[in-house]
Scaffold this motif. Structure first.
Motif, PDB file in Angstrom:
ATOM      1  N   UNK A  51       0.825  -1.207   0.000  1.00 22.04           N
ATOM      2  CA  UNK A  51       0.000   0.000   0.000  1.00 22.04           C
ATOM      3  C   UNK A  51       0.861   1.260   0.000  1.00 22.04           C
ATOM      4  N   UNK A  52       0.270   2.350  -0.454  1.00 27.87           N
ATOM      5  CA  UNK A  52       1.009   3.610  -0.479  1.00 27.87           C
ATOM      6  C   UNK A  52       0.041   4.724  -0.076  1.00 27.87           C
ATOM      7  N   UNK A  53       0.400   5.462   0.986  1.00 23.93           N
ATOM      8  CA  UNK A  53      -0.446   6.560   1.448  1.00 23.93           C
ATOM      9  C   UNK A  53       0.362   7.849   1.398  1.00 23.93           C
ATOM     10  N   UNK A  54      -0.188   8.875   0.711  1.00 27.11           N
ATOM     11  CA  UNK A  54       0.547  10.133   0.550  1.00 27.11           C
ATOM     12  C   UNK A  54      -0.399  11.306   0.816  1.00 27.11           C
ATOM     13  N   UNK A  55       0.122  12.301   1.511  1.00 22.36           N
ATOM     14  CA  UNK A  55      -0.746  13.466   1.723  1.00 22.36           C
ATOM     15  C   UNK A  55      -0.633  14.424   0.535  1.00 22.36           C
ATOM     16  N   UNK A  56       0.471  14.317  -0.200  1.00 19.72           N
ATOM     17  CA  UNK A  56       0.575  15.134  -1.408  1.00 19.72           C
ATOM     18  C   UNK A  56       1.138  14.288  -2.546  1.00 19.72           C
ATOM     19  N   UNK A  57       0.225  13.663  -3.250  1.00 16.33           N
ATOM     20  CA  UNK A  57       0.619  12.706  -4.282  1.00 16.33           C
ATOM     21  C   UNK A  57       1.471  13.357  -5.367  1.00 16.33           C
ATOM     22  N   UNK A  58       1.134  14.598  -5.703  1.00 23.01           N
ATOM     23  CA  UNK A  58       1.785  15.211  -6.861  1.00 23.01           C
ATOM     24  C   UNK A  58       3.248  15.520  -6.644  1.00 23.01           C
ATOM     25  N   UNK A 114       1.236 -12.736  13.977  1.00 20.85           N
ATOM     26  CA  UNK A 114       0.044 -12.845  14.819  1.00 20.85           C
ATOM     27  C   UNK A 114      -0.615 -11.479  15.011  1.00 20.85           C
ATOM     28  N   UNK A 115       0.216 -10.451  15.155  1.00 20.18           N
ATOM     29  CA  UNK A 115      -0.343  -9.116  15.354  1.00 20.18           C
ATOM     30  C   UNK A 115      -1.102  -8.678  14.106  1.00 20.18           C
ATOM     31  N   UNK A 116      -0.519  -8.971  12.934  1.00 15.07           N
ATOM     32  CA  UNK A 116      -1.187  -8.570  11.698  1.00 15.07           C
ATOM     33  C   UNK A 116      -2.548  -9.248  11.564  1.00 15.07           C
ATOM     34  N   UNK A 117      -2.606 -10.504  12.003  1.00 15.57           N
ATOM     35  CA  UNK A 117      -3.894 -11.199  11.951  1.00 15.57           C
ATOM     36  C   UNK A 117      -4.917 -10.490  12.831  1.00 15.57           C
ATOM     37  N   UNK A 118      -4.498 -10.149  14.041  1.00 14.10           N
ATOM     38  CA  UNK A 118      -5.395  -9.465  14.972  1.00 14.10           C
ATOM     39  C   UNK A 118      -5.842  -8.122  14.409  1.00 14.10           C
ATOM     40  N   UNK A 119      -4.879  -7.362  13.861  1.00 17.74           N
ATOM     41  CA  UNK A 119      -5.222  -6.053  13.283  1.00 17.74           C
ATOM     42  C   UNK A 119      -6.251  -6.197  12.181  1.00 17.74           C
ATOM     43  N   UNK A 120      -6.062  -7.226  11.361  1.00 14.65           N
ATOM     44  CA  UNK A 120      -6.982  -7.405  10.239  1.00 14.65           C
ATOM     45  C   UNK A 120      -8.397  -7.672  10.758  1.00 14.65           C
ATOM     46  N   UNK A 121      -8.504  -8.506  11.777  1.00 15.95           N
ATOM     47  CA  UNK A 121      -9.836  -8.787  12.324  1.00 15.95           C
ATOM     48  C   UNK A 121     -10.469  -7.498  12.837  1.00 15.95           C
ATOM     49  N   UNK A 136      -4.960   7.147   8.038  1.00  8.70           N
ATOM     50  CA  UNK A 136      -4.488   6.416   9.223  1.00  8.70           C
ATOM     51  C   UNK A 136      -4.216   4.955   8.862  1.00  8.70           C
ATOM     52  N   UNK A 137      -3.502   4.293   9.765  1.00 15.89           N
ATOM     53  CA  UNK A 137      -3.240   2.848   9.624  1.00 15.89           C
ATOM     54  C   UNK A 137      -4.556   2.084   9.428  1.00 15.89           C
ATOM     55  N   UNK A 138      -5.555   2.484  10.215  1.00 12.81           N
ATOM     56  CA  UNK A 138      -6.852   1.790  10.161  1.00 12.81           C
ATOM     57  C   UNK A 138      -7.482   1.961   8.784  1.00 12.81           C
ATOM     58  N   UNK A 139      -7.321   3.139   8.211  1.00 10.94           N
ATOM     59  CA  UNK A 139      -7.910   3.372   6.891  1.00 10.94           C
ATOM     60  C   UNK A 139      -7.208   2.536   5.819  1.00 10.94           C
ATOM     61  N   UNK A 140      -5.912   2.430   5.972  1.00  4.82           N
ATOM     62  CA  UNK A 140      -5.157   1.595   5.023  1.00  4.82           C
ATOM     63  C   UNK A 140      -5.654   0.154   5.131  1.00  4.82           C
ATOM     64  N   UNK A 141      -5.757  -0.312   6.357  1.00  2.00           N
ATOM     65  CA  UNK A 141      -6.262  -1.669   6.613  1.00  2.00           C
ATOM     66  C   UNK A 141      -7.638  -1.862   5.985  1.00  2.00           C
TER      67      UNK A 141
END
Ligand code: PEP
Ligand code: MG
Length: 748
Positions: free
Chosen positions: A81-88, A255-262, A133-138
């Motif tokens: 994933x890629x998150x940018x506040x100023x893509x340009x 294991x943490x990634x699994x929990x985050x995904x849930x 946020x991380x949650x939005x990426x998820x």
């Protein structure tokens, strides 16, 4: 909420494009973004805009980015994933005037992944300089799973620019290792399919976390148990695999990634699938071979978790096998193959499995073409995909284009015609043009082999590998089971002879229910007759079962891996003990008993006179004999093909055996794979061999060869070549033999 709405949209009876449009609109609204766009990866690796909310509608199916081009191309390539506040201001930003995206700054893109393969890219954009946020990426990653399903299903197929194909559905070709001859055209059936997660959306997150934790604990303890019990009966480094398993199962990051995904709102099983797909994507791109190898272990672990979470009943059942099924599997045991309905099977594609592996032996008996070493096969196909397996060349065509399919269909027709010609030969006497009779027999080991007797017109069974019954059984076959099989074999062959071979286990032939012995060099370790002499009960029980089954007719029994005359004699006296016992207890006995030795350990070459006098007959196991003669592991692809069985050393060894056995009148058969290849079989006849035993598929081609052969001129040619050192061009007589065949119009 979003996931629930998406599910409703998926169920609506609307056209694919309309559905996609609804989906991007929903995502945009839910993510509070002005833009949501889906780019689908095409087979030419371009990323085509398939749907958008917020960008110019006219750009849909017009805008394309090359692989690696722009931010979207970057995401597709990295599968991250890629998150940018100023893509340009990002160096990779590629401006596309037709889309009107210049006004957007905030940018979040995620790869659309399936089994680690990038199928597309999903993007949301905001005019503001937004920090996602991380949650939005998820959340966006989770949403992309729905789209992955749609793309992989082929639903979007007709939407793209005419003449293009989505990458998910593109034709693929592989060159693997051919394990069993033949050509199969059909449709993919995944053996142990990836568990298809239908239930994506969690109704109670805490409940899902609890389910996930319980499943992890369960899988973990079952791995610990397996390791402790030490009943690891599979191939080579099974223990390593389990240790790796344990390592992953305890990996906090995973294991943490699994929990985050849930916690993004999906079910435990959907979380496992998502995290697994991400991990796969990353590991597939890794250049570290160790890391790449571990991919399978992680797949296994994820599959275990999935099975635990969704229950076994979601796995495709064997009864549901469609016509023209081609199985695709990571690996597979022989028993599993026999569980499928043979009449519907057209082929098998494996990611792992060697030439002499048991699955290959069983597949050959069933006449199913097999190609192995096709990396990643099971993760690039979908159930029902068209697929072609060429067991002659090792080619596998997945979703072949029409012209490729047509050319293979032509090849299949040609093959069928040739098979028909072979079938017509079966009633002709097996005699060379100059009147030399050659006895062609069958190698067998299972009941499924027996119909081949009639189909091929074989003169009998020259090698019955009794260990196959043991290898495919869940537990040790009882004396009764053994006797029943042998009796069935004898009934099936009628009055033709059968040469049984006592258990050839150990080495690579491990029994699932016998404790594994760790050996540095299993091929030259505790196997075959060596086990029989150390554990005489095994041989005694088998000998008794054979003696009872052959009462009133001839029993022919030979011992594998004999290295010295003494070993043969000790085995013989064990059998004689059983004869004595049966006689004493009033059981009917065979009318004649012939005990033979396999010649497959080179030491016997230097006591041929002795062994030929001791044994009633000899049988050359050329597979092992060549392996030991050239010190080249028959299962190791790096070395198994580098020495030629038609070179001077092996031909001289074979000549020696024929001559010495001939001197004392001891009959010799050749029963390794050598005897089943027409040019090699021709050479054997030229060396004086008159009895060959081979797989069913080999009998037709070998017979066609010998019907066109004049044996005596060939004998003269070989005698001369072996005496003088052969072709000045090299130590192999293959070219000279091929020339002989060509000059005499002998089909080899
Ligand atoms: C051989 O070694 O050639 C043989 C016939 O036996 P197997 O392939 O079962 O070892
Ligand atoms: Mg052998």
């Amino acid at each position: 909420m979003l996931l629930r709405r998406l599910r409703e949209v998926m169920a609506e009876p609307v056209a694919a494009q309309a559905r996609l449009d609804r989906i991007v609109m929903l995502i945009a609204a839910n993510m509070v973004s002005e833009v949501c766009s889906l780019y689908v990866m095409r087979s030419d690796e371009a990323l085509e805009l398939y749907a958008t909310e917020g960008l110019n509608r006219e750009a849909v199916h017009q805008t394309k980015l090359r692989s690696g081009e722009g931010l979207v191309g970057l995401i597709a390539r990295s599968a991250e994933p890629l998150a940018l506040s100023d893509a340009q201001s990002h160096s990779a930003f590629a401006y596309r005037p037709e889309t009107g995206e210049e006004v957007y700054h905030g940018f979040l893109g995620v790869p659309v992944l399936r089994a680690g393969n990038t199928l597309g890219v999903l993007v949301v954009q905001n005019a503001a300089h937004r920090h996602y946020t991380e949650e939005e990426v998820e959340a966006l990653q989770t949403t992309s799973m729905v789209l992955a399903e749609m793309i992989a299903s082929g639903e979007l197929r007709s939407l793209g620019e005419p003449g293009t194909e989505t990458a998910a559905r593109r034709p693929l070709q592989f060159r693997g290792v051919p394990l069993a001859d033949g050509l199969g055209l059909g449709h993919v059936v995944l053996h142990e399919p990836r568990v298809v997660v239908k239930n994506l959306i969690a109704s109670d997150i805490d409940h899902e976390i609890a389910r996930l934790n319980a499943a992890i604990a369960d899988v973990r303890s079952s791995i610990d148990e397996m390791l402790e019990r030490g009943d690891i009966a599979h191939q080579g480094d099974h223990r390593d695999v389990l240790e790796t398993f344990r390592m992953f199962a305890n990996d906090q990051g995973w294991l943490r990634r699994l929990g985050d995904a849930v916690r993004t709102g999906i079910t435990a099983e959907a979380a496992v699938e998502r995290v697994q797909s991400d991990s796969r994507a990353r590991m597939m791109r890794s250049t570290d071979p160790y890391f790449r190898e571990r991919l399978h272990d992680l797949d296994d672990l994820a599959n275990r978790l999935l099975r635990r979470l969704v229950g076994r009943d979601l796995i495709a059942s064997h009864d549901a096998l469609p016509e023209n099924a081609i199985l695709v599997a990571r690996m597979m045991g022989p028993a599993a193959l026999l569980d499928y309905d043979r009449s519907r099977l057209r082929g098998l594609v494996l990611e792992e499995g060697g030439e002499t592996s048991h699955i290959a032996i069983v597949a050959r008996a069933l006449a199913i073409p097999v190609v192995s070493a096709v990396e990643n096969a099971s993760s690039v196909v979908e159930t029902g995909d068209a697929i072609i397996v060429d067991g002659d060349t090792g080619d596998v065509q997945i979703r072949p284009p029409p012209d490729v399919e047509a050319s293979y269909a032509g090849k299949a027709r040609l093959r069928a015609r040739r098979q028909e010609q072979y079938r017509r030969l079966r009633h002709l006497p097996s005699v060379t043009r100059d009147g030399v009779e050659i006895v062609l027999q069958l190698n067998a080991g299972l009941l499924v082999d027996l119909p081949h007797m009639a189909e091929t017109g074989a003169a009998g069974i020259g090698l019955f590998r009794t260990e196959l019954q043991f290898m495919i059984a869940e537990r040790m076959p009882s004396a009764k089971d053994q006797q029943r099989l042998y009796a069935d074999v004898l009934t099936a062959v009628g009055d033709r002879p059968v040469t049984f071979r006592s258990l050839d286990i150990g080495g690579d032939k491990l029994l699932p229910y016998m404790p594994r012995v760790d050996e540095e060099n299993p091929a030259i370790g505790w196997r075959a007759i060596r086990i029989a002499l150390d554990r005489p009960a095994l041989l005694r029980i088998q000998a008794r079962a054979l003696l009872k089954a052959t009462a009133g007719r001839e029993l022919r029994l030979m011992f594998p891996m004999v290295a010295t005359r003494t070993e043969f004699e000790r085995a013989r006296s064990l059998v004689e003990g059983e004869i004595e016992y049966l006689r004493r207890t009033g059981h009917p006995l065979p009318s004649q008993i012939s005990l033979g030795a396999m010649v497959e350990v080179p030491s016997l070459l230097f006591d041929l006179d002795g062994i030929a006098r001791s044994a009633d007959f000899l049988s050359i196991g050329s597979n092992d004999l060549m392996q030991f003669l050239f010190a080249a592991d028959r299962d190791n692809r790096l070395v198994s093909g580098r020495f030629d069985a038609l070179s001077l050393p092996s031909l001289r060894a074979l000549r020696l055996i024929a001559d010495e056995a001939g001197k004392v009148g001891c009959p010799v058969t050749v029963c390794g794979e050598l005897a089943g290849r027409p040019l090699e079989a021709m050479a054997l006849i030229g060396l004086g061999y008159r009895r060959l035993s081979m797989s069913a598929a080999a009998i037709g081609p070998v017979k066609a060869m010998l019907l066109a052969l004049e044996a005596y001129p060939l004998e003269a040619l070989l005698a001369e070549a072996l005496a003088t050192g052969g072709d000045p061009a090299g130590e192999s007589l293959r070219p000279a033999l091929a020339r002989f065949a060509a000059d005499h119009a002998i089909p080899v």
